[in-house]
Scaffold this motif. Structure first.
Motif, short mmCIF file in Angstrom:
data_model
loop_
_atom_site.label_atom_id
_atom_site.label_comp_id
_atom_site.label_asym_id
_atom_site.label_seq_id
_atom_site.Cartn_x
_atom_site.Cartn_y
_atom_site.Cartn_z
N ILE A 68 0.84 -1.21 0.00
CA ILE A 68 0.00 0.00 0.00
C ILE A 68 0.87 1.26 0.00
O ILE A 68 0.65 2.18 -0.77
N GLU A 69 1.87 1.28 0.86
CA GLU A 69 2.79 2.44 0.88
C GLU A 69 4.20 1.92 1.13
O GLU A 69 4.39 0.97 1.90
N GLY A 70 5.18 2.58 0.54
CA GLY A 70 6.58 2.24 0.77
C GLY A 70 7.06 1.13 -0.15
O GLY A 70 6.40 0.79 -1.15
N GLN A 71 8.22 0.56 0.19
CA GLN A 71 8.82 -0.51 -0.61
C GLN A 71 9.32 -1.61 0.32
O GLN A 71 9.89 -1.33 1.37
N THR A 72 9.15 -2.85 -0.13
CA THR A 72 9.51 -4.00 0.71
C THR A 72 10.34 -5.00 -0.09
O THR A 72 9.94 -5.39 -1.19
N ASP A 73 11.48 -5.40 0.46
CA ASP A 73 12.23 -6.52 -0.11
C ASP A 73 11.62 -7.80 0.41
O ASP A 73 11.45 -7.98 1.63
N VAL A 74 11.27 -8.69 -0.51
CA VAL A 74 10.61 -9.94 -0.15
C VAL A 74 11.54 -11.09 -0.47
O VAL A 74 12.16 -11.12 -1.54
N LEU A 99 8.88 -5.29 -3.68
CA LEU A 99 7.53 -4.79 -3.93
C LEU A 99 7.58 -3.28 -3.85
O LEU A 99 7.96 -2.74 -2.81
N VAL A 100 7.21 -2.60 -4.94
CA VAL A 100 7.02 -1.16 -4.85
C VAL A 100 5.52 -0.90 -4.75
O VAL A 100 4.72 -1.84 -4.86
N GLU A 101 5.16 0.36 -4.56
CA GLU A 101 3.77 0.68 -4.29
C GLU A 101 2.83 0.05 -5.33
O GLU A 101 3.09 0.17 -6.53
N ALA A 102 1.79 -0.60 -4.84
CA ALA A 102 0.72 -1.22 -5.66
C ALA A 102 1.11 -2.56 -6.27
O ALA A 102 0.31 -3.17 -6.97
N ASP A 103 2.34 -3.03 -6.03
CA ASP A 103 2.72 -4.37 -6.48
C ASP A 103 2.05 -5.43 -5.60
O ASP A 103 1.73 -5.18 -4.42
N THR A 104 1.89 -6.61 -6.18
CA THR A 104 1.25 -7.73 -5.49
C THR A 104 2.11 -8.98 -5.68
O THR A 104 2.73 -9.15 -6.75
N CYS A 105 2.17 -9.84 -4.67
CA CYS A 105 2.88 -11.11 -4.84
C CYS A 105 2.18 -12.18 -4.02
O CYS A 105 1.34 -11.88 -3.17
N CYS A 106 2.53 -13.43 -4.29
CA CYS A 106 2.02 -14.51 -3.44
C CYS A 106 3.13 -15.48 -3.11
O CYS A 106 4.14 -15.57 -3.82
N ALA A 107 2.95 -16.20 -2.01
CA ALA A 107 3.93 -17.19 -1.54
C ALA A 107 3.17 -18.45 -1.13
O ALA A 107 2.06 -18.36 -0.59
N ALA A 164 8.55 -20.03 5.01
CA ALA A 164 8.83 -18.77 5.71
C ALA A 164 8.96 -17.65 4.68
O ALA A 164 9.43 -17.87 3.56
N VAL A 165 8.52 -16.45 5.07
CA VAL A 165 8.61 -15.29 4.18
C VAL A 165 9.31 -14.18 4.96
O VAL A 165 8.93 -13.87 6.09
N THR A 166 10.35 -13.60 4.36
CA THR A 166 11.04 -12.50 5.01
C THR A 166 10.72 -11.20 4.28
O THR A 166 10.86 -11.12 3.06
N LEU A 167 10.26 -10.22 5.08
CA LEU A 167 9.90 -8.91 4.52
C LEU A 167 10.82 -7.87 5.14
O LEU A 167 10.97 -7.81 6.36
N LYS A 168 11.42 -7.04 4.29
CA LYS A 168 12.31 -6.00 4.81
C LYS A 168 11.88 -4.65 4.26
O LYS A 168 11.77 -4.47 3.04
N ASN A 169 11.60 -3.73 5.18
CA ASN A 169 11.28 -2.36 4.76
C ASN A 169 12.54 -1.72 4.20
O ASN A 169 13.57 -1.64 4.88
N ARG A 170 12.48 -1.25 2.94
CA ARG A 170 13.68 -0.67 2.31
C ARG A 170 14.03 0.70 2.87
O ARG A 170 15.13 1.19 2.65
N SER A 171 13.07 1.33 3.54
CA SER A 171 13.35 2.66 4.07
C SER A 171 13.79 2.59 5.53
O SER A 171 13.21 1.86 6.33
#
Ligand code: GTQ
Length: 365
Positions: free
Chosen positions: A304-310, A319-327, A332-339
């Motif tokens: 929704i907002e920001g960017q996440t390394d998946v 994932l940049v804003e409005a991107d979608t993914c599935c797992a 296990a899924v690791t999410l990292k806020n790029r900011s």
């Protein structure tokens, strides 16, 4: 079903005489043992769901072209389905139970009234001025809002604004279709009633208490505005950092603190908003790395907002804003806020309510 070569102790189909196999076939019978390891693999289920990333920029361009190529009257719902290649593109599955579609409505268009057995939600991605009329309640659509169109409720979409509106549809269609219970009805036009669930349930912990006209709505709240969800996430993150106590540095947040995660629930019962799929709002603190444990349900993430390394096993992307993914599930899924300075916000969907009801939910850590 996939067969596991390692388990070669069980007899193969080819070991049986052809005449015997023909006799079985004629009588609609099959031997179990050649397929036993396929249907009951050791330790972990076989999953067709592949980790898949759908960048919004690519979908958007093709969706806008669909708007030029196909008038709404020829589409009814102008949707590009986000199909997981592991399930085969024509099966319209993001996972075993989840369907994802990106829907475009142009100014002045109407997606006509219908209702169906699958449950749907809409996560608004772009544009102003559209609305969904569901069960007589008019739900304005703004970026990040979650709007429910649960099983059996009449719904239609309209657009009074100036620019294209795009939203993400999440349905339990694959499961409902699999159980041979999927169908739709075309509807009479709905009249708008006054009810506004999102106004009635504006604060957590406080619910309306009707004395004269008790409501018996299975779905009392149909629109979950993003402004409220975001405020709740920011407030929860503050509460969690207070709980952690002073003196602990904020710098190395490595999933040690509790995740800033909210579940969309029915405000009267506290249950998941729909019966089959679960929906969540997730905030990643600045610089946070969140390692989500391997649980049985497959998951969908929408930025929704920001960017996440998946990172999901050997696959990684941003994932940049409005991107979608599935797992897939059990992963296990690791999410990292790029900011390092601003939070990131994601919408999450999963199959947890279904797994819990079936008694197969697992968290393997
Ligand atoms: O907007 O009602 O993506 O009925 C698929 C089926 C959207 C809808 C989809 C639907 C709808």
């Amino acid at each position: 079903m996939q067969e596991h070569d390692r388990f070669d102790t069980l007899g193969r189909l080819e070991d049986l005489p052809q005449t015997y196999r023909d006799e079985l076939t004629k009588r609609n019978l099959v031997p179990l043992w050649p397929s036993l390891r396929g249907v009951l693999p050791p330790n972990i289920p076989t999953r067709k769901t592949q980790t898949t990333h759908w960048p919004y920029a690519e979908i958007r361009e093709l969706l806008i072209r669909a708007g030029e190529l196909t008038p709404i009257e020829k589409a009814e719902r102008r949707v590009l389905v986000l199909a997981n290649p592991g399930h085969g593109l024509t099966n319209m599955q993001a996972s075993a139970a989840m369907y994802l579609g990106m829907q475009l409505l142009l100014p002045g268009e109407i997606a006509p009234v219908h209702r169906h057995t699958p449950n749907a939600v809409r996560m608004v991605v772009e544009g102003e001025g559209a609305w969904t009329l569901v069960g007589g309640e008019k739900c304005p659509m703004q970026r990040g809002d979650l709007i429910l169109t649960p099983t059996g409720l009449w719904h239609e979409h309209g657009h009074d604004g100036q620019d294209p509106v795009i939203w993400l549809d999440v349905l339990d269609l694959p499961l409902v279709y699999y159980t041979e219970t999927s169908y739709h009805l075309e509807g009479p036009s709905q009249s708008v009633s006054e009810g506004q669930g999102f106004k009635s349930f504006a604060r957590g912990g406080l619910v309306p208490t009707p004395i004269f006209q008790p409501s018996s709505k299975a779905y009392p709240m149909l629109r979950y505005p993003w402004a409220d969800a975001k405020a709740a996430l920011l407030s929860l993150s503050e509460a969690l950092s207070e709980r952690k106590g002073k003196g602990e540095g904020e710098s190395e947040i490595e999933s040690k603190g509790e995740a800033v995660l909210l579940t969309y629930v029915n405000p009267e019962t506290g249950a998941d908003v729909e019966n089959i799929l679960g929906f969540y709002a997730l905030m990643l603190r600045p610089a946070e790395t969140l390692r989500l444990p391997a649980r049985s349900p497959a998951q969908v993430f929408h930025q929704i907002e920001g960017q996440t390394d998946v990172q999901v096993e050997a696959t990684d992307f941003t994932l940049v804003e409005a991107d979608t993914c599935c797992a897939p599930g059990y992963t296990a899924v690791t999410l990292k806020n790029r900011s390092a300075t601003t939070p990131a916000f994601l919408f999450v969907a999963d199959e947890a309510p279904l797994h819990r009801k079936l008694g197969v939910y697992e968290n393997r850590g």
